[in-house]
Design a protein around this motif. Structure first.
Motif, PDB file in Angstrom:
ATOM      1  N   THR A 297      -1.956   4.822   1.223  1.00 33.42           N
ATOM      2  CA  THR A 297      -1.629   3.856   2.267  1.00 33.42           C
ATOM      3  C   THR A 297      -0.308   4.236   2.919  1.00 33.42           C
ATOM      4  O   THR A 297       0.457   5.056   2.387  1.00 33.42           O
ATOM      5  CB  THR A 297      -1.494   2.445   1.678  1.00 33.42           C
ATOM      6  OG1 THR A 297      -0.383   2.439   0.765  1.00 33.42           O
ATOM      7  CG2 THR A 297      -2.763   2.001   0.973  1.00 33.42           C
TER       8      THR A 297
ATOM      9  N   SER B 211       2.190   2.352   3.086  1.00 31.95           N
ATOM     10  CA  SER B 211       3.209   1.852   2.173  1.00 31.95           C
ATOM     11  C   SER B 211       3.468   2.840   1.035  1.00 31.95           C
ATOM     12  O   SER B 211       4.619   3.086   0.673  1.00 31.95           O
ATOM     13  CB  SER B 211       2.779   0.498   1.616  1.00 31.95           C
ATOM     14  OG  SER B 211       3.720   0.015   0.704  1.00 31.95           O
TER      15      SER B 211
ATOM     16  N   GLU C 110       7.233   3.365   8.270  1.00 35.35           N
ATOM     17  CA  GLU C 110       5.782   3.272   8.435  1.00 35.35           C
ATOM     18  C   GLU C 110       5.299   3.602   9.852  1.00 35.35           C
ATOM     19  O   GLU C 110       4.292   4.296   9.996  1.00 35.35           O
ATOM     20  CB  GLU C 110       5.268   1.918   7.968  1.00 35.35           C
ATOM     21  CG  GLU C 110       5.276   1.797   6.457  1.00 35.35           C
ATOM     22  CD  GLU C 110       4.579   0.547   5.934  1.00 35.35           C
ATOM     23  OE1 GLU C 110       3.684   0.017   6.622  1.00 35.35           O
ATOM     24  OE2 GLU C 110       4.937   0.117   4.822  1.00 35.35           O
TER      25      GLU C 110
ATOM     26  N   ASP D 246      -8.554   6.949   8.686  1.00 35.71           N
ATOM     27  CA  ASP D 246      -8.017   5.725   8.090  1.00 35.71           C
ATOM     28  C   ASP D 246      -9.194   4.847   7.692  1.00 35.71           C
ATOM     29  O   ASP D 246      -9.947   4.392   8.533  1.00 35.71           O
ATOM     30  CB  ASP D 246      -7.130   5.012   9.114  1.00 35.71           C
ATOM     31  CG  ASP D 246      -6.523   3.736   8.599  1.00 35.71           C
ATOM     32  OD1 ASP D 246      -6.777   3.355   7.436  1.00 35.71           O
ATOM     33  OD2 ASP D 246      -5.785   3.091   9.359  1.00 35.71           O
TER      34      ASP D 246
ATOM     35  N   GLY E 196      -7.272   0.943   5.222  1.00 37.01           N
ATOM     36  CA  GLY E 196      -5.826   1.007   5.081  1.00 37.01           C
ATOM     37  C   GLY E 196      -5.292   2.213   4.363  1.00 37.01           C
ATOM     38  O   GLY E 196      -4.090   2.327   4.129  1.00 37.01           O
ATOM     39  N   GLY E 197      -6.150   3.157   3.993  1.00 37.39           N
ATOM     40  CA  GLY E 197      -5.697   4.372   3.320  1.00 37.39           C
ATOM     41  C   GLY E 197      -6.273   5.603   4.009  1.00 37.39           C
ATOM     42  O   GLY E 197      -7.254   5.528   4.741  1.00 37.39           O
TER      43      GLY E 197
END
Length: 64
Positions: free
Chosen positions: A22, A24, A34, A59, A62-63
């Motif tokens: 992700t 994050s 980000e 994507d 979210g990853g």
């Protein structure tokens, strides 16, 4: 670090990871924010899409 070096680093992390990464989690590894990671990942995904090869970066949930 130059833009090309940052993209190379993100690319290496994607291929070394056994699971999707992700924004994050990438932020926790590299010293970038980000929005910058997202921009570079979008560029990297575009690079792969234009190569007409057998590998794509995308994507998903979210990853990457």
């Amino acid at each position: 670090m130059e833009e090309s070096e940052k993209k190379t680093l993100l690319e290496a992390l994607l291929f070394l990871s056994g699971e999707p990464l992700t924004l994050s989690s990438l932020k926790g590894i590299v010293e970038m924010d980000e929005p910058e990671i997202k921009r570079l990942m979008d560029e990297l995904a575009g690079d792969y899409a234009n190569r007409d090869g057998g590998i794509l970066i995308t994507d998903v949930a979210g990853g990457y």
